[in-house]
Each structure stands twice: as C-alpha cells, then as structure tokens.
Scaffold this motif. Structure first.
Motif, PDB file in Angstrom:
ATOM      1  N   PHE A  85       1.997   5.311  -7.182  1.00 35.01           N
ATOM      2  CA  PHE A  85       1.574   3.912  -7.781  1.00 35.01           C
ATOM      3  C   PHE A  85       2.485   2.548  -7.753  1.00 35.01           C
ATOM      4  CE2 PHE A  85       3.467   5.430 -11.927  1.00 35.01           C
ATOM      5  CZ  PHE A  85       4.343   4.365 -12.192  1.00 35.01           C
ATOM      6  N   SER A  86       1.754   1.594  -7.502  1.00 37.68           N
ATOM      7  CA  SER A  86       2.969   0.451  -7.506  1.00 37.68           C
ATOM      8  C   SER A  86       2.088  -0.892  -8.100  1.00 37.68           C
ATOM      9  CB  SER A  86       3.281  -0.067  -5.930  1.00 37.68           C
ATOM     10  OG  SER A  86       2.252  -0.065  -5.223  1.00 37.68           O
TER      11      SER A  86
ATOM     12  N   ASN B 255      -1.797  -4.413  -7.161  1.00 34.63           N
ATOM     13  CA  ASN B 255      -1.714  -3.024  -6.970  1.00 34.63           C
ATOM     14  C   ASN B 255      -1.592  -2.705  -5.565  1.00 34.63           C
ATOM     15  OD1 ASN B 255      -1.841  -1.627  -9.821  1.00 34.63           O
ATOM     16  ND2 ASN B 255      -3.811  -2.983  -9.625  1.00 34.63           N
ATOM     17  N   GLY B 256      -0.557  -1.781  -5.090  1.00 40.69           N
ATOM     18  CA  GLY B 256      -0.127  -1.367  -3.917  1.00 40.69           C
ATOM     19  C   GLY B 256      -0.480   0.013  -3.728  1.00 40.69           C
ATOM     20  N   GLY B 257      -0.712   1.136  -4.613  1.00 44.81           N
ATOM     21  CA  GLY B 257      -0.779   2.356  -4.324  1.00 44.81           C
ATOM     22  C   GLY B 257       0.433   2.866  -3.880  1.00 44.81           C
ATOM     23  N   ALA B 258       0.091   3.799  -2.916  1.00 46.20           N
ATOM     24  CA  ALA B 258       1.408   4.205  -1.877  1.00 46.20           C
ATOM     25  C   ALA B 258       1.751   3.232  -0.857  1.00 46.20           C
ATOM     26  CB  ALA B 258       1.206   5.554  -1.339  1.00 46.20           C
ATOM     27  N   ALA B 259       0.867   2.434  -0.599  1.00 45.26           N
ATOM     28  CA  ALA B 259       1.253   1.358   0.429  1.00 45.26           C
ATOM     29  C   ALA B 259       2.392   0.594   0.228  1.00 45.26           C
ATOM     30  CB  ALA B 259       0.029   0.361   0.823  1.00 45.26           C
ATOM     31  N   TYR B 260       2.653   0.245  -0.965  1.00 41.13           N
ATOM     32  CA  TYR B 260       3.800  -0.583  -1.158  1.00 41.13           C
ATOM     33  C   TYR B 260       4.811   0.630  -1.722  1.00 41.13           C
ATOM     34  CZ  TYR B 260       7.083  -3.877  -3.906  1.00 41.13           C
ATOM     35  OH  TYR B 260       7.911  -4.430  -4.239  1.00 41.13           O
ATOM     36  N   VAL B 261       6.065   1.091  -0.860  1.00 43.96           N
ATOM     37  CA  VAL B 261       6.647   2.104  -1.090  1.00 43.96           C
ATOM     38  C   VAL B 261       7.582   1.994  -2.213  1.00 43.96           C
ATOM     39  CG1 VAL B 261       8.502   3.612   0.187  1.00 43.96           C
ATOM     40  CG2 VAL B 261       6.724   2.310   1.278  1.00 43.96           C
ATOM     41  N   ASN B 262       8.406   1.099  -2.369  1.00 44.35           N
ATOM     42  CA  ASN B 262       9.307   0.541  -3.585  1.00 44.35           C
ATOM     43  C   ASN B 262       9.668  -0.706  -3.300  1.00 44.35           C
ATOM     44  OD1 ASN B 262      11.701   0.712  -2.011  1.00 44.35           O
ATOM     45  ND2 ASN B 262      11.192   2.788  -1.713  1.00 44.35           N
ATOM     46  N   VAL B 263      10.448  -1.244  -4.282  1.00 40.86           N
ATOM     47  CA  VAL B 263      10.913  -2.743  -4.230  1.00 40.86           C
ATOM     48  C   VAL B 263      11.887  -2.728  -3.206  1.00 40.86           C
ATOM     49  CG1 VAL B 263      12.930  -2.824  -5.724  1.00 40.86           C
ATOM     50  CG2 VAL B 263      11.523  -4.773  -5.636  1.00 40.86           C
ATOM     51  N   GLY B 264      12.456  -1.785  -2.781  1.00 43.96           N
ATOM     52  CA  GLY B 264      13.627  -2.074  -1.663  1.00 43.96           C
ATOM     53  C   GLY B 264      12.987  -2.071  -0.209  1.00 43.96           C
TER      54      GLY B 264
ATOM     55  N   SER C 253       6.448  -2.409 -10.771  1.00 43.66           N
ATOM     56  CA  SER C 253       6.873  -1.108 -11.172  1.00 43.66           C
ATOM     57  C   SER C 253       6.312  -0.208  -9.913  1.00 43.66           C
ATOM     58  CB  SER C 253       6.046  -0.744 -12.471  1.00 43.66           C
ATOM     59  OG  SER C 253       6.382  -1.607 -13.706  1.00 43.66           O
ATOM     60  N   THR C 254       7.004   0.875  -9.768  1.00 42.46           N
ATOM     61  CA  THR C 254       6.755   1.970  -8.990  1.00 42.46           C
ATOM     62  C   THR C 254       7.024   3.197  -9.328  1.00 42.46           C
ATOM     63  OG1 THR C 254       8.869   1.720  -7.735  1.00 42.46           O
ATOM     64  CG2 THR C 254       7.124   0.394  -6.829  1.00 42.46           C
TER      65      THR C 254
END
Length: 489
Positions: free
Chosen positions: A371-372, A409-418, A362-363
C-alpha cells in the motif's frame, strides 16, 4: 549510522516493498565475480560476489532523460574476509558503494557514478555476509538514436564501523576497490533510443549535439550523464536544505489487522530530501482539469523527511504481517492556471492558489499486499478571474470555506518515497466564501460551478534527491506524461 540494525533492516524492507515500476524492463540481478582488496594495502585480494538489480527503460527518445533506477547492489563476502577489512572488534558496520557504470552508444561512451548506501549491518559469527546497498542514480540524456548499453566497470566500497556517536568518535574508514574478474563483461541492460518519431535506430551516430538538460561536459560525445544545465538553460532546481516541519498523521493509511501488538521505531535523525511532482486536478462540474505544479512553469519541490517512523509486526500464524513506513513532506505549490467552460458554454480563466498542511506519505505491506498513501488538508483561493476575457473582481479572499481532506493512494504503483510513483484520489470541494467586492456576492456562482464531490486528483512523484550528497543533489524531473488519462471523465 545512529539507526539501530533492526531499523536499518526495516528501512531496507520498505525500500524493497511494493511492486511495479515506471520502467519498462527489470534486469537482474545481474551477477558478477569480483576481486576486492583494501586500498593501499599489501594484504592481497579476496573474492566477492556482486549482484546488481536495476530497473531500466527498454526504450527512450533522443533529448529526453533515460532514468535507470532504483538500484539494489548486493556484495557478498565471507565473514573471515570481511573481518580482515574492518577494524578489530567491529560488531556492526555501515557501507557506501560507488559503481562506475559505462554508458556506451554508437562507439562513444561516458562514465556514470552510481552512489548507493547500505544500512547498519551486524557482523555475524561465521558464514557469508551480504552488504545490500540501494539508492537512486543520475539519468542519462542521449543526442542520437541507437542502442545504449549500461555496464559495470569498477566498484568502490567504503566500510566504517558503526558507532553510537559517530560525530564524536570518528570510526576508521576502510576503502575497498573491486574489479570484475577476467571474463566478466559487466553488462547490465540495453535501452533502444529512437528519434522520437518511432523510427528504428540506425546504429550510426549523426553529428553530436548537446541534448537539452545535458551537462556539456562530454562535448566530444553524444552522451550526457550528469543532470546539469545545457548552455542557455536556466539553472536547475537543487534540493533546498530546509526540511519539512509538522507532525506525521498516518490515520488514513491501512492500520494493523487485529493480533499481536505492533512496535514503533521513531527515527531521531530522518534523512532530508526533495522530489519533483506534477499532476492534474479534475473539476467535475466543469468537465475539465488543470495542471498542478506544471513542470514547464517553475514547479515547486516536495521537501521530505524520510523514515520518520517505522511501525511493524512480525508474521503470526494467520499471516498477519504488517509494516508501515511514515514520511513527512511539505509542498508549497505555485499558482495553477485554469481554463474552463462554465455551465458548458462560458469560457472562464482564473489562477488558483493552494494552501497545504504537512503531508504524511506512508508505504508498506499488510500481509502480501503493498500500500501507499499520501494524506493532507488543502484550501483553495481564486484570483485573477476573467469571464470571456473580461476581468471579474472577486476580491483578495475568494476561497473555500474550510480546508478539505486529500487522500491519495498508489497501491503498489507508488513504490516508496525514495523512488516515487503515481498516486490518485478523489476530493470534495467545499462551498466558497469571501468572493466579490463592493457588496456583490459571488459565492453562489463559484459554489454552484465548482464545489461538490467527485473531483479526481492525480499526482506523479519523481525519485528523491539529497542535499548533503553532491552526487544526488539534483532532483530528476517528474515523468514526462502527467498522470490523469481519466481526466474529466
């Protein structure tokens, strides 16, 4: 094209939400003026504004992939000009763009095709219309040191009227060719490629060699654009067509704050894609870590269904904006090799098998905070155990007594699943059961040395690839550095 406009815009918001990037340099958007016209048409040309925003690494190394992306392409046309290019009566349309990008270094150049897609866009009554395309693009591998320039040379746009059932009523297709106007050089970014030892590039090309992972198609150049296999290498992993199965569980993602009710869109036709991922798992009691999905040892691909659900609520007076995009994934991890010093002195090696439930990724945003979250359950099984080089028969069912929860959790470091990115969390490993043969109970040994809280998990996911898109069916490798500098601390 079945997705309603509002859902398409929600997807775009998800692609653009979140901050940060693994790239060192964010360019853009670079703006150009282009002359566009329908292919094989005598209606003349129209002027379009072209904006390209792309993350490009500021530096790279010889023989290692330089990965541009993600890319956002915005093409702006007047409503009147766009209407001339679409079938009469069009109310909404979808578009696909292909950017021809020149990659130039030391007097040599190669061409990369960047395939991007835009969600369904309504045709307004008047004013300008912005077609916002986005997507991931192939990486580039360089065989020599020197500055590498990325420049737009040409743009092709395919426009198609959006219909409810495109497979039954194929809408007409319009192909629009755009060329930069005179005086526009199309420059996007420059990457400085070194020899890997930190030596500054000389700007003079040495004898070209085919870099590892290069396509071999540009044998007269030192630039490999397409991610194919060099001679002698094994075939790369291409995205399988089997989509993940299971149900989305976003219970561990941030939930909407109190306020107005939220709306949820369930996508009837989510996109199937894949990605590479690698990471580390700490074992707190062992004061060590093991590599998960080792990139050097036939790693498994994450199978993903993107945009399965979109939950959103518009901003209220208190700023209670909320959007969450849920994606479903499966990951059948290969066995991991582990080597630890049990109790601080006894060398123990073992193979670890993983059983994972479906993964919900989830992002989104709560207010201005991105969040991610990735959430699933996992069980561990130990086998092929050796203590100080001597095999220890633990049986065929030496495993954790129950599945345990994994929340990353990645916060903003995980941009999105793509696009992917880094996720990390901490897990509690349950006691072990079923360990030992011939009446020997080894459960207390493994429970005492492994089970308990405080075990950090770090994962880094590369950008996704799409099996139905020939230009994007190859899955980029995960980042060269496996996350987890905090390992065993």
């Amino acid at each position: 094209m079945r997705v309603a406009s509002v859902a398409g815009l929600a997807l775009l918001a998800g692609l653009l939400s979140g901050g940060g990037s693994a790239a060192d340099e964010t360019t853009g958007p670079a703006g150009f003026a282009a002359a566009c016209g329908a292919e094989d048409s005598d209606t003349g040309t129209v002027t379009a504004g072209v904006g390209v925003a792309v993350d490009v690494p500021a530096t790279g190394e010889v023989g290692r992939p330089v990965q541009p992306g993600p890319v956002t392409l915005t093409v702006t046309l007047s409503r009147a000009d766009l209407a001339e290019l679409l079938p009469e009566g069009t109310e909404a349309f979808v578009s696909r763009a292909a950017l021809k990008v020149e990659v130039a270094q030391n007097g040599d150049s190669a061409e990369a095709s960047w395939e991007l897609h835009a969600p369904s866009t309504p045709l307004p009554a008047d004013g300008d219309v912005a077609l916002v395309h986005s997507g991931d693009v192939p990486y580039v591998t360089l065989g020599s040191a020197g500055d590498v320039d990325f420049s737009v040379k040409e743009l092709t746009i395919e426009l198609r009227a959006a219909t409810a059932e495109p497979e039954k009523t194929a809408p007409p297709l319009t192909t629009v060719m755009c060329r930069l106007k005179e005086g526009e050089n199309g420059h996007l970014a420059t990457t400085r490629v070194t020899d890997g030892a930190g030596t500054d590039p000389s700007g003079t090309s040495e004898t070209p060699t085919t870099p590892k992972g290069g396509s071999g198609r540009a044998t007269d150049k030192d630039i490999a654009v397409e991610p194919a296999t060099a001679e002698g290498d094994e075939d790369p992993d291409y995205c399988p067509v089997e989509p993940p199965v299971g149900e989305v569980d976003a219970s561990e993602a941030p939930q909407p704050p109190p306020g107005d009710p939220v709306s949820t869109f369930e996508n009837p036709n989510p996109q199937a894609s894949c990605a590479n991922a690698a990471g580390l798992a700490n074992v707190f009691k062992m004061d060590g870590a093991m590599i998960i999905n080792d990139p050097a040892d036939h790693p498994a691909l994450v199978s993903v269904k993107t945009l399965t659900h979109v939950t959103s609520r518009p901003p209220d007076a208190a700023g209670g904006y909320y959007i969450r995009i849920d994606n479903l994934a499966n990951l059948e991890l290969p066995d991991a090799d582990s080597t630890f010093l049990a109790f601080g002195f006894q060398p123990v090696t073992a193979k670890v098998s993983f059983e994972n439930s479906p993964i919900t990724i989830s992002t989104g945003n709560v207010g201005t905070e991105a969040f991610s979250t990735a959430y699933f359950h996992q069980s561990l099984r130990l086998h092929d155990v050796e203590i100080n080089g001597t095999p220890l028969d633990v049986g065929s069912n030496c495993r954790t007594s129950k599945p345990f929860k994994v929340v990353l959790n990645g916060g903003a470091a995980y941009v999105n699943v793509g696009v992917g990115g880094r996720l990390d969390g901490e897990v509690t490993i349950p006691p072990f059961t079923g360990c030992g043969t011939g009446g020997e109970d080894l459960n207390p040994l493994f429970t005492a040395s492994i089970s308990g809280p405080g075990n950090r998990v770090f994962m880094n996911q590369a950008s996704t690839c799409i099996p139905t898109n020939p230009e994007n069916s190859y899955c980029p490798p995960p980042p060269a550095e496996i996350p987890g500098e905090e390992r065993a601390q």
